[in-house]
Design an enzyme around this catalytic site. Structure first.
Site, PDB file in Angstrom:
ATOM      1  N   HIS A  15      21.856 -87.794 -88.507  1.00 48.21           N
ATOM      2  CA  HIS A  15      20.559 -87.544 -89.146  1.00 48.21           C
ATOM      3  C   HIS A  15      19.470 -88.307 -88.399  1.00 48.21           C
ATOM      4  O   HIS A  15      19.205 -89.485 -88.667  1.00 48.21           O
ATOM      5  CB  HIS A  15      20.604 -87.985 -90.613  1.00 48.21           C
ATOM      6  N   HIS A  17      15.516 -87.367 -86.666  1.00 51.07           N
ATOM      7  CA  HIS A  17      14.461 -86.371 -86.442  1.00 51.07           C
ATOM      8  C   HIS A  17      13.837 -86.565 -85.063  1.00 51.07           C
ATOM      9  O   HIS A  17      13.379 -87.665 -84.726  1.00 51.07           O
ATOM     10  CB  HIS A  17      13.385 -86.488 -87.517  1.00 51.07           C
ATOM     11  N   ASP A  19      11.008 -85.530 -83.921  1.00 49.40           N
ATOM     12  CA  ASP A  19       9.598 -85.910 -83.980  1.00 49.40           C
ATOM     13  C   ASP A  19       9.379 -87.275 -84.619  1.00 49.40           C
ATOM     14  O   ASP A  19       8.249 -87.739 -84.721  1.00 49.40           O
ATOM     15  CB  ASP A  19       8.778 -84.844 -84.715  1.00 49.40           C
ATOM     16  N   GLY A 177      11.512 -81.469 -95.935  1.00 48.49           N
ATOM     17  CA  GLY A 177      10.219 -81.427 -96.590  1.00 48.49           C
ATOM     18  C   GLY A 177      10.347 -81.884 -98.030  1.00 48.49           C
ATOM     19  O   GLY A 177      11.414 -82.309 -98.482  1.00 48.49           O
ATOM     20  N   HIS A 204      18.493 -81.511 -96.777  1.00 49.71           N
ATOM     21  CA  HIS A 204      17.890 -82.729 -97.303  1.00 49.71           C
ATOM     22  C   HIS A 204      17.936 -82.655 -98.832  1.00 49.71           C
ATOM     23  O   HIS A 204      17.331 -81.768 -99.438  1.00 49.71           O
ATOM     24  CB  HIS A 204      16.433 -82.847 -96.857  1.00 49.71           C
ATOM     25  N   GLU A 207      17.145 -87.558-102.044  1.00 51.24           N
ATOM     26  CA  GLU A 207      16.382 -88.684-101.511  1.00 51.24           C
ATOM     27  C   GLU A 207      15.207 -88.956-102.453  1.00 51.24           C
ATOM     28  O   GLU A 207      15.227 -89.896-103.233  1.00 51.24           O
ATOM     29  CB  GLU A 207      15.888 -88.392-100.097  1.00 51.24           C
TER      30      GLU A 207
END
Length: 394
Positions: A15, A17, A19, A177, A204, A207
């Site tokens: 996991h 990202h 960006d 998102g 996702h 969380e």
């Protein structure tokens, strides 16, 4: 378990990202190349500090602003190629031997790239980074996960894109998102398509939002893994009290989770199902602190869930925003939660078992790279988790 041993230990990252992992200097260089003038700092050190402080601020708008800046410089083939190459190199230098880098192609289209152009630029960059890492003596394999945004309407299109590149560097699919208000069930068409194509995907979930998010991801959508999943502890009680209440009463006791007698712990139906089905949890301790999904490293649920033998994995999420690496995450768990080299090896093998590549390739990395790497560090046998070529439960 010294800091040097932590860095040299073979690690697996599921996991992360793309960006969220840029080098600050790269952000500056790419901003200059594309004429982006809105960066909050003009030198790498100050810019890196701004990213970390913004993520730590507790302000959601400021946290989200960090991604506005990284995405702004990832809109050209050259920018995507460089970021992807450096991602592979940086992870390899930190001892990561296998990684899955996720990104949303739909967020890289403002300067004329097509979805296919985005994927091909990232794939080329990852291959370049792998080659450079191998030449530097740090071999790594990196595959890509294509992410669709929960609030958008492109999930089926991105799923189809992932299938088109499944034999060319893309190993899975993800949605990301805001969880609240954007349940994964909005994207059922994409998940049904992926299942028909026998393709892997993670979601996702668990969380920012709680158990309903996890239940929907598993039971409605059929997720292979849970991105974060930290809120599964909402379905766990200790001495009859909800986990969160118990933690609140022990927030000043750094050893509370490591000293807890497990016969005082009870799992609810969903938590038991997640453990029984060996559904991997992609946990990101530092990131979870920044988003208030956990109160501290010492009381992060990963330690209790590891003791309860959930399929937990250790991850970075956004290396730039959290100022972290895989070695740093392991170091924090060592210093604040009492983790040992055995704990790190255990979650590493968990992660490799849970990777979105073929079984024989996973097994080869476990037997030929991970187990020997930990054996060399511990000065003993390669350890449990895989025996005689057969993967045992973990």
């Amino acid at each position: 378990m010294s800091t040097d041993e932590l860095r040299r230990a073979p690690k697996v990252l599921l996991h992360d990202h793309l960006d969220g992992g840029l080098r600050p200097q790269t952000v500056l260089d790419l901003a200059a190349a594309v004429g982006y003038d809105d960066l909050p700092a003009t030198d790498a050190e100050s810019l890196g500090t701004w990213f970390r402080e913004s993520a730590d601020s507790g302000s959601l708008p400021r946290y989200l602003e960090t991604f506005d800046h990284t995405l702004a410089v990832m809109q050209t083939r050259e920018g995507l190629f460089r970021v992807a190459s450096e991602c592979a190199q940086d992870l390899a230098a930190d001892g990561v031997v296998y990684a899955e880098s996720r990104y949303a192609p739909e967020q890289h289209l403002t300067r004329g790239l097509t979805l296919e152009g985005v994927v091909e630029a990232v794939n080329a960059g990852l291959r370049d980074g792998e080659a450079r890492a191998a030449a530097a003596g740090h071999p790594i394999r990196v595959t890509a996960l294509l992410t669709a945004m929960r609030h958008a309407a492109k999930s089926t299109e991105i799923a189809e894109l992932a299938i088109r590149y499944r034999d060319d560097g893309v190993s899975g699919f993800d949605i990301a998102g805001a969880e609240a208000g954007y349940p994964p069930t909005r994207h059922l068409d994409a998940f049904e398509y992926l299942r028909r194509e026998n393709f892997h995907f993670t979601i996702h979930a668990g969380e920012a939002f709680g158990l309903p998010s996890i239940w929907e991801a598993i039971q409605w959508c059929g997720a292979d893994r849970l991105g974060h999943g930290v809120r599964i502890v909402d379905d766990i009680t200790i001495d009859g009290s909800p986990y969160a209440d118990w933690v609140e009463g022990h927030k000043h006791d750094a050893d509370a989770l490591t000293a807890l007698e497990l016969d005082r712990v009870r799992l609810g139906r969903l938590a038991a199902y997640v453990r029984d089905k060996r559904i991997p949890l992609e946990m990101c301790p530092s990131s979870n602190l920044q988003t208030s999904a956990a109160p501290s490293i010492a009381l992060h649920p990963i330690t209790l869930l590891r003791r309860l033998r959930f399929r937990v994995t250790l991850n970075t999420d956004n290396r730039l925003m959290s100022g972290t690496t895989m070695s740093r995450e392991a170091e924090l768990l060592r210093d604040e939660a009492g983790w040992s080299l055995d704990d790190l090896r255990w979650v590493t093998i968990n992660a490799m078992k849970s990777a979105f590549i073929p079984f024989d390739e996973r097994l080869a990395l476990i037997d030929d790279v991970i187990k020997p790497g930990y054996a060399a560090l511990s000065g003993g046998a390669a350890g449990e988790g895989v025996s005689g070529g057969v993967v045992s439960p973990a």
